[in-house]
Motif scaffolding. Sequence first.
Motif, PDB file in Angstrom:
ATOM      1  N   SER A   1      31.008 -13.161  63.917  1.00  0.00           N
ATOM      2  CA  SER A   1      30.977 -12.280  65.162  1.00  0.00           C
ATOM      3  C   SER A   1      31.524 -10.921  64.710  1.00  0.00           C
ATOM      4  CB  SER A   1      30.713 -11.687  66.042  1.00  0.00           C
ATOM      5  OG  SER A   1      29.687 -13.072  66.094  1.00  0.00           O
ATOM      6  N   TYR A   2      32.638 -11.012  64.684  1.00  0.00           N
ATOM      7  CA  TYR A   2      33.904  -9.897  64.977  1.00  0.00           C
ATOM      8  C   TYR A   2      34.655  -9.409  63.015  1.00  0.00           C
ATOM      9  CZ  TYR A   2      37.388 -13.512  63.901  1.00  0.00           C
ATOM     10  OH  TYR A   2      37.770 -14.374  63.380  1.00  0.00           O
ATOM     11  N   ALA A   3      34.138 -10.797  62.357  1.00  0.00           N
ATOM     12  CA  ALA A   3      34.279 -10.388  60.291  1.00  0.00           C
ATOM     13  C   ALA A   3      33.127  -9.367  59.902  1.00  0.00           C
ATOM     14  CB  ALA A   3      34.683 -11.800  59.566  1.00  0.00           C
ATOM     15  N   PHE A   4      32.192  -8.999  60.803  1.00  0.00           N
ATOM     16  CA  PHE A   4      30.755  -8.313  60.049  1.00  0.00           C
ATOM     17  C   PHE A   4      31.724  -6.799  60.594  1.00  0.00           C
ATOM     18  CE2 PHE A   4      28.260 -12.939  60.308  1.00  0.00           C
ATOM     19  CZ  PHE A   4      27.820 -11.843  58.843  1.00  0.00           C
ATOM     20  N   VAL A   5      32.463  -6.458  61.433  1.00  0.00           N
ATOM     21  CA  VAL A   5      31.839  -4.872  61.334  1.00  0.00           C
ATOM     22  C   VAL A   5      33.355  -4.613  60.627  1.00  0.00           C
ATOM     23  CG1 VAL A   5      33.509  -3.883  63.962  1.00  0.00           C
ATOM     24  CG2 VAL A   5      31.772  -5.857  64.357  1.00  0.00           C
ATOM     25  N   PRO A   6      34.113  -4.789  60.317  1.00  0.00           N
ATOM     26  CA  PRO A   6      34.659  -4.244  58.888  1.00  0.00           C
ATOM     27  C   PRO A   6      34.411  -3.932  57.967  1.00  0.00           C
ATOM     28  CG  PRO A   6      35.659  -6.786  59.912  1.00  0.00           C
ATOM     29  CD  PRO A   6      35.109  -6.391  60.330  1.00  0.00           C
ATOM     30  N   LEU A   7      33.099  -4.699  57.624  1.00  0.00           N
ATOM     31  CA  LEU A   7      32.350  -4.443  56.268  1.00  0.00           C
ATOM     32  C   LEU A   7      31.351  -3.447  56.839  1.00  0.00           C
ATOM     33  CD1 LEU A   7      30.869  -5.662  53.859  1.00  0.00           C
ATOM     34  CD2 LEU A   7      30.092  -7.675  55.259  1.00  0.00           C
ATOM     35  N   LEU A   8      30.755  -3.830  57.752  1.00  0.00           N
ATOM     36  CA  LEU A   8      29.648  -2.572  58.248  1.00  0.00           C
ATOM     37  C   LEU A   8      30.715  -1.522  57.736  1.00  0.00           C
ATOM     38  CD1 LEU A   8      28.044  -4.197  61.168  1.00  0.00           C
ATOM     39  CD2 LEU A   8      26.998  -3.936  59.404  1.00  0.00           C
ATOM     40  N   ASP A   9      31.560  -1.602  58.894  1.00  0.00           N
ATOM     41  CA  ASP A   9      32.392  -0.036  58.867  1.00  0.00           C
ATOM     42  C   ASP A   9      32.606   0.757  56.789  1.00  0.00           C
ATOM     43  OD1 ASP A   9      32.155  -0.098  61.289  1.00  0.00           O
ATOM     44  OD2 ASP A   9      34.784  -0.762  61.805  1.00  0.00           O
ATOM     45  N   ALA A  10      32.802  -0.615  56.170  1.00  0.00           N
ATOM     46  CA  ALA A  10      33.083  -0.197  54.705  1.00  0.00           C
ATOM     47  C   ALA A  10      31.854   0.373  54.192  1.00  0.00           C
ATOM     48  CB  ALA A  10      33.732  -1.037  54.109  1.00  0.00           C
ATOM     49  N   LEU A  11      30.449  -0.201  54.537  1.00  0.00           N
ATOM     50  CA  LEU A  11      29.976  -0.158  53.912  1.00  0.00           C
ATOM     51  C   LEU A  11      29.384   1.399  54.613  1.00  0.00           C
ATOM     52  CD1 LEU A  11      27.541  -2.467  53.867  1.00  0.00           C
ATOM     53  CD2 LEU A  11      28.551  -1.914  52.089  1.00  0.00           C
ATOM     54  N   ALA A  12      29.536   1.692  55.814  1.00  0.00           N
ATOM     55  CA  ALA A  12      29.532   3.031  56.016  1.00  0.00           C
ATOM     56  C   ALA A  12      29.857   3.828  55.215  1.00  0.00           C
ATOM     57  CB  ALA A  12      29.218   2.848  57.814  1.00  0.00           C
TER      58      ALA A  12
ATOM     59  N   GLU B   1      34.373  -3.571  70.066  1.00  0.00           N
ATOM     60  CA  GLU B   1      33.235  -4.837  70.537  1.00  0.00           C
ATOM     61  C   GLU B   1      31.757  -3.832  70.620  1.00  0.00           C
ATOM     62  OE1 GLU B   1      32.806  -7.265  72.942  1.00  0.00           O
ATOM     63  OE2 GLU B   1      34.652  -7.806  72.679  1.00  0.00           O
ATOM     64  N   ILE B   2      30.800  -4.758  70.077  1.00  0.00           N
ATOM     65  CA  ILE B   2      29.253  -3.523  69.722  1.00  0.00           C
ATOM     66  C   ILE B   2      28.345  -5.051  70.595  1.00  0.00           C
ATOM     67  CG2 ILE B   2      28.060  -3.569  68.070  1.00  0.00           C
ATOM     68  CD1 ILE B   2      29.465  -3.319  65.996  1.00  0.00           C
ATOM     69  N   ALA B   3      27.206  -4.198  71.033  1.00  0.00           N
ATOM     70  CA  ALA B   3      26.126  -4.599  72.369  1.00  0.00           C
ATOM     71  C   ALA B   3      25.317  -5.470  71.405  1.00  0.00           C
ATOM     72  CB  ALA B   3      25.563  -4.214  72.834  1.00  0.00           C
ATOM     73  N   PRO B   4      25.172  -6.331  71.362  1.00  0.00           N
ATOM     74  CA  PRO B   4      23.775  -7.174  71.198  1.00  0.00           C
ATOM     75  C   PRO B   4      22.946  -6.085  69.545  1.00  0.00           C
ATOM     76  CG  PRO B   4      24.308  -7.915  72.880  1.00  0.00           C
ATOM     77  CD  PRO B   4      24.747  -7.164  72.625  1.00  0.00           C
ATOM     78  N   ASP B   5      22.456  -4.969  70.699  1.00  0.00           N
ATOM     79  CA  ASP B   5      20.537  -4.714  70.399  1.00  0.00           C
ATOM     80  C   ASP B   5      21.608  -3.601  69.247  1.00  0.00           C
ATOM     81  OD1 ASP B   5      18.100  -5.127  70.973  1.00  0.00           O
ATOM     82  OD2 ASP B   5      18.950  -4.656  73.074  1.00  0.00           O
ATOM     83  N   PRO B   6      22.460  -2.877  69.743  1.00  0.00           N
ATOM     84  CA  PRO B   6      23.049  -2.184  68.397  1.00  0.00           C
ATOM     85  C   PRO B   6      23.992  -2.484  67.161  1.00  0.00           C
ATOM     86  CG  PRO B   6      23.729  -1.348  70.840  1.00  0.00           C
ATOM     87  CD  PRO B   6      23.523  -2.382  70.901  1.00  0.00           C
TER      88      PRO B   6
END
Length: 381
Positions: free
Chosen positions: A217-228, A254-259
């Motif tokens: 799950s945590y590996a998706f966060v920097p990918l989302l940040d890079a895309l943004a 941490e990102i809550a499930p819905d967001p």
Amino acid sequence: MPATASRRPAREVAVTTQAENQARMQAQTIEALLAFMAAPDADEAAFEAMALAVFAYQFAHNAPYRAFARQRGRTPLTVRAWRDIPAVPIDAFKELTLSCCPPEDAEAVFMTSGTTQGVRGRSYHATLAVWRRSMLDTFRRRVMRGRERIRMGTLFPDGASLPNSSLATYLDLARSACGTPDSRAFIGAAGLELEPLLSTLAEVEATGEPYMLLGASYAFVPLLDALAARGRRFRLPEGSLLLDTGGFKGQSREIAPDPFYDALSAAFGVPRSACLNMYGMTELSSQFYDEGNAVCPPVKSGPHWVRTRVVDPLTGADLPEGARGVLVHHDLAHFNSVSAILTEDAGELVPGGFRLFGRVDGEASRGCSLAVAEFLAAARG
């Protein structure tokens, strides 16, 4: 030479006999387990019989577990139902060697991440044959859903880099057994390989080829940040899936499930129902899945060789459907260690499975700590 001179000492004979008996019981247990796992229509009586056989094997060959079970008055002679098999608190894996085979004979040793005080729990596997069968059978049914193969990208180091990671082994097996030849990992020694991943996503978007992106799950966060940061979004073809697991573990914000699932859906152009979460742990040999995260928390369930209970952490008593407590998993595939695990995860039973609410806190957390202390006291004599 007298005949007695060629005889082995009695103690050596006893040790050899014990090892031979253990090897025979292990082979019989594995054979029976694999047969049971291959029978999806097995009824509750068949599960009960298999659970009691696995408990008897673990009682015979896992000394700390045997001491704990005896202290509770639970033996193969007194336990008549799978619900009565004593559950080991998950933190005990950080303190004791819970293995039926000698640790040095294990084919694989998986370790937890050690995020709590740097202590890593260990899970010993006499053979990975059962673990692999458990993982693949469930993955094909719950994730592949009739597809033979799909192009995959994984967001986690591979097993060669992390040989003691159950997640690395899981993702390697998914990619090799269910991925197309052009599937690959996008996290290497230098971290996220962003440019090759973006090129792959653009390629599948253009060709209309369904794609699966899997990882921590945590590996998706920097990918989302890079895309943004780039103002970039994709619209992956129909039939594409995203699968995350493991939470954030302090490795990202941490990102809550819905967001979190809203962000995944927006960034990759897939519905939230195509965003799956796998719930697993090093201390088990099976995984739990949902049908997507259109609604959080979704209902999760495991294969037919797993049962889940919800208990009061202070009394250990089973709670009824709809009541929130601590999850206990009975995973027969985890035969070389202990099949019944008291987690530190809050949940409730619902029709079709259970809902997961994250880590316990308050009185529930205190109850889990007391369970660990009780287990260690009993197991160490």
